[in-house]
Design an enzyme around this catalytic site. Structure first.
Site, short mmCIF file in Angstrom:
data_model
loop_
_atom_site.label_atom_id
_atom_site.label_comp_id
_atom_site.label_asym_id
_atom_site.label_seq_id
_atom_site.Cartn_x
_atom_site.Cartn_y
_atom_site.Cartn_z
N ASP A 65 0.83 -1.22 0.00
CA ASP A 65 0.00 0.00 0.00
C ASP A 65 0.86 1.27 0.00
O ASP A 65 2.10 1.20 -0.01
CB ASP A 65 -0.94 -0.06 1.22
CG ASP A 65 -2.31 0.53 0.94
OD1 ASP A 65 -2.43 1.38 0.04
OD2 ASP A 65 -3.27 0.15 1.64
N ASP A 124 -9.67 3.76 -3.83
CA ASP A 124 -10.34 2.54 -3.39
C ASP A 124 -11.78 2.44 -3.88
O ASP A 124 -12.53 3.42 -3.87
CB ASP A 124 -10.39 2.48 -1.86
CG ASP A 124 -9.03 2.16 -1.26
OD1 ASP A 124 -8.05 2.02 -2.00
OD2 ASP A 124 -8.96 2.05 -0.01
#
Ligand SMILES: *[C@@H]1O[C@H](CO)[C@@H](O)[C@H](O)[C@H]1NC(C)=O
Ligand SMILES: *[C@@H]1O[C@H](CO)[C@@H](O)[C@H](O)[C@H]1NC(C)=O
Ligand SMILES: *[C@@H]1O[C@H](CO)[C@@H](O)[C@H](O)[C@H]1NC(C)=O
Ligand SMILES: *[C@@H]1O[C@H](CO)[C@@H](O)[C@H](O)[C@H]1NC(C)=O
Length: 444
Positions: free
Chosen positions: A152, A212
């Site tokens: 991430d 996202d």
């Protein structure tokens, strides 16, 4: 900030480009298939959460359908690294047996095991990150038996803002993983920042290309603020499925065997879309050659949802050895939403076509074979046998895959296909290269 990058690249280069050289670890020759804990469980995870999902992958038939990677997302961590060795440690309360034990049990089920970290000082949920600890972390993951790393981009300490600094930061982990000698799929999750789709193929097996996803079919949320990924600085979250699809239209050329655009983990089964919307979401992710990483509660899944995510014809298109994404042929704008047609080639010379209705009303559309990019054989004069991949048929054809329902032979077009609100239909068109006489015989 659209400034300095415009000098380096023209907008057209950024959008259309050519494939980036893929990372050479021999992995992900087709998009990875699996399950990840985040979309349903977020931080509420434990050994049991992960292992019961792994067992469900086997017992529900998802493993037979091809799903392979069981991935623990954020929050598996202890409060801190080992104070002496600096090795990463698992949370002793929620993962008392340790990560290696979980990985071993996942392997014993014939599945592969994935874990999560972050190219920053802390993960998105503020556990310890890997920036500056890449080698020790990669080595530890390899010793645990990790097969897949989701990596991430939170808390990156300002090491972002252009391609050179972002690719430097993500290459540290690429190098560290390679040095372990263990084949580990490297799934880069920097949300498309710094146009990652143009360069991540050199480092990673997949790269997230947007903020996202959320369990939402269409619409614009202020948390997912970009109007164009070219000038986007805050990628955010709460992005709808159709926005992600629209963005991917501009980056399909960058993906291929070994390196894929990751449209984010699936929301199928999480409850905020209709079945037709989930069919659209699943179909488009599969045909755009995204990794198909499930994100639902597998032990509480309804038969409808299982039916969608085990459509073997759709999965076979995702896993086609050619690895070519569909491309958009046209988009018909409506007062609200649109109808889109996408096409792409398969390794055996047939063509897959998706018709997607994002509007709130039923629509009809026609597939004109002149819109099929192939020139050999000339699609305008070829007869095609068409299969509807969402109408199930028990008949096994073509190397054991159920290719949906044979809807007959067509020349020139398939007209007046009806699409319900938010529905997508997927067709496979198989060119009939035999003589007209034979085709007539076949049709009888
Ligand atoms: C990229 O960003 C880094 C860190 O902000 C900076 O030092 C470097 O000069 C930038 N490079 C380019 C090519 O803009
Ligand atoms: C490391 O990289 C080299 C060359 O780029 C490649 O041949 C090798 O397979 C890689 N090893 C692993 C474990 O990824
Ligand atoms: C659920 O979907 C609706 C309508 O598409 C959307 O407004 C809402 O934000 C979604 N909820 C979540 C949690 O994403
Ligand atoms: C970003 O680009 C889009 C499309 O090119 C444009 O409509 C929008 O105004 C731009 N936004 C900013 C903040 O520059």
């Amino acid at each position: 900030m659209f400034g300095p990058l415009v000098l380096a690249y023209s907008a057209a280069q950024l959008l259309l480009g050519s494939p980036v050289v893929a990372v050479e670890n021999g992995l992900a020759r087709t998009p990875p298939l699996g399950w990840n804990s985040w979309n349903w469980f977020a931080c509420d995870i434990s050994e049991e959460t992960i292992l019961s999902a792994a067992r469900a992958i086997v017992s529900t038939g998802l493993k037979d359908a091809g799903y392979e990677y069981v991935i623990i997302d954020d929050c598996w961590h202890a409060p801190a690294r080992d104070p002496i060795t600096k090795e990463p440690l698992a949370n002793p309360v929620t993962f008392p047996s340790g990560i290696k034990s979980v990985a071993d049990k996942v392997h014993d089920l014939g599945l592969k095991f994935g874990i999560y970290s972050d190219a920053g000082s802390e993960t998105c949920a503020r556990r310890f990150g890997s920036l500056g600890y890449e080698q020790i972390d990669a080595k530890t993951y390899a010793s645990w038996g990790v097969d897949y790393l989701k990596y991430d981009n939170c808390n990156n300490e300002g090491f972002s803002g252009n391609e050179s600094i972002s690719s430097w930061r993500f290459s540290q982990m690429a190098k560290a993983l390679n040095e372990t000698g263990r084949p580990i799929v490297y799934a880069m999750c920097n949300w498309g920042e710094d146009h990652s789709w143009t360069w991540a193929g050199k480092l990673a097996n997949s790269w997230r290309m947007s903020g996202d996803i959320s369990d939402m079919f269409t619409g614009y949320s202020k948390d997912c603020p970009c109007t164009s990924l070219l000038n986007c600085t805050t990628f955010g979250h709460h992005c709808s499925a159709t926005r992600i699809i629209d963005w991917t239209a501009y980056m399909v050329n960058y993906a291929g065997p070994g390196g894929w655009n990751d449209l984010d983990m699936l929301e199928v089964g999480n409850g905020n879309m209709t079945n037709d919307e989930y069919v659209t979401h699943f179909s488009m992710w599969a045909l755009l050659k995204s990794p198909l990483i499930l994100g639902n509660y597998l032990t509480k899944m309804t038969p409808d949802i299982l039916d969608i995510i085990t459509n073997d014809a759709i999965i076979a298109v995702n896993q086609d050895p050619l690895g070519a994404s569909i491309k958009r042929s046209w988009k018909r704008l409506l007062e609200e939403g649109d109808v889109q047609m996408w096409t792409g080639p398969l390794a055996d010379g047939s063509t897959v076509v998706a018709l997607m209705n994002t509007s709130p009303d039923p629509q009809t559309a026609t597939i004109s074979f002149k819109d099929i990019p192939s020139k050999s054989p000339n699609p305008e004069t070829t007869t095609f046998r068409a299969f509807d991949l969402w109408q199930r048929s028990s008949e096994l054809t073509r190397s054991g895959t159920r290719w949906g329902l044979d809807i007959g032979l067509f020349q020139g077009q398939i007209s007046d296909i009806t699409l319900k609100r938010h529905q997508t239909k997927v067709f496979m068109l198989v060119p009939q290269v035999r003589t007209t006489l034979r085709i007539q015989e076949d049709a009888e």
